[in-house]
Design a protein around this motif. Structure first.
Motif, mmCIF file in Angstrom:
data_model
loop_
_atom_site.group_PDB
_atom_site.id
_atom_site.type_symbol
_atom_site.label_atom_id
_atom_site.label_comp_id
_atom_site.label_asym_id
_atom_site.label_seq_id
_atom_site.Cartn_x
_atom_site.Cartn_y
_atom_site.Cartn_z
ATOM 1 N N GLN A 187 -10.498 10.132 -44.230
ATOM 2 C CA GLN A 187 -9.636 11.366 -44.521
ATOM 3 C C GLN A 187 -10.397 12.154 -45.531
ATOM 4 N N ASP A 191 -5.229 17.013 -36.006
ATOM 5 C CA ASP A 191 -4.330 18.320 -36.453
ATOM 6 C C ASP A 191 -3.013 18.354 -36.890
ATOM 7 N N GLU A 192 -2.423 19.250 -37.247
ATOM 8 C CA GLU A 192 -0.856 19.283 -37.612
ATOM 9 C C GLU A 192 0.070 18.778 -36.222
ATOM 10 N N ASN A 193 -0.624 19.106 -35.191
ATOM 11 C CA ASN A 193 0.125 18.684 -33.936
ATOM 12 C C ASN A 193 -0.283 17.419 -33.349
ATOM 13 N N ARG A 218 -8.278 15.501 -43.144
ATOM 14 C CA ARG A 218 -7.473 15.420 -42.192
ATOM 15 C C ARG A 218 -6.558 14.299 -42.135
ATOM 16 N N ILE A 219 -5.409 13.942 -41.489
ATOM 17 C CA ILE A 219 -4.891 12.899 -41.105
ATOM 18 C C ILE A 219 -5.771 12.073 -40.143
#
Length: 173
Positions: free
Chosen positions: A47, A118-120, A52-53
């Motif tokens: 991370q 990413d966020e998705n 990022r996750i």
């Protein structure tokens, strides 16, 4: 050109105390607990590198060289060794210390691979990892061979396509 980050910037050090709930009936640290801590420390390193996750994609061989006893202090160190397009290889070293006796041993070493999301929840590009000292350069150089072996074992690469591994064993066509 991809963004670059020094591998040293991903370094993480985590300390744990082995308590009774962490041990088996022989008062040794349970392997599953060790792997849990290794996953946490290496995920944090990935991370830090990617911002990022991350999710665990693979775990290489984890060998238990020295048993870890109830009351030992465990130090886990992790650092990204190399980044590919969306994945990162992280090296983890585990030290066990018996503070009253003043002894410290390397108990475990392993490589984990993480993918940045990413966020998705879609895989996303990560910065290139730049090694700066001799040890970092050596681990960086070996990462491609380890990656090819992981891909072969996972059924995602044919052995004939593993040019780095073939070169290592002089198996050129």
């Amino acid at each position: 050109m991809r963004k670059q980050k020094s591998v040293k910037d991903s370094y993480v050090r985590m300390t744990e105390l082995v308590l009774p709930n962490d041990t088996n009936t022989l008062n040794n640290l349970m392997g599953g607990r060790m792997m849990h801590w290794m996953d946490i420390v290496s995920a944090i390193a990935a991370q830090k590198h990617s911002n990022r996750i991350v999710v665990t994609a693979s775990v290489d061989n984890v060998s238990f060289k020295e048993s870890i006893k109830l009351g030992n202090v465990i130090t886990l160190e992790a650092q990204v060794t190399r980044a590919f397009s969306t994945s990162m290889e992280v090296h983890i070293t585990v030290w066990a210390e018996d503070i009253p006796s003043g002894t410290k041993v390397k108990s475990n070493e392993a490589y984990f691979t993480f993918v940045a999301l990413d966020e998705n929840g879609k895989a996303v590009a990560v910065p290139e990892a730049v090694p700066e000292n001799e040890e970092e350069i050596e681990k960086f150089a070996g990462a491609l061979r380890r990656r090819q072996l992981r891909l072969i074992l996972g059924g995602r690469m044919q052995p004939n396509d593993a040019n780095e591994l073939k070169a290592l064993f002089n198996l050129q066509d």
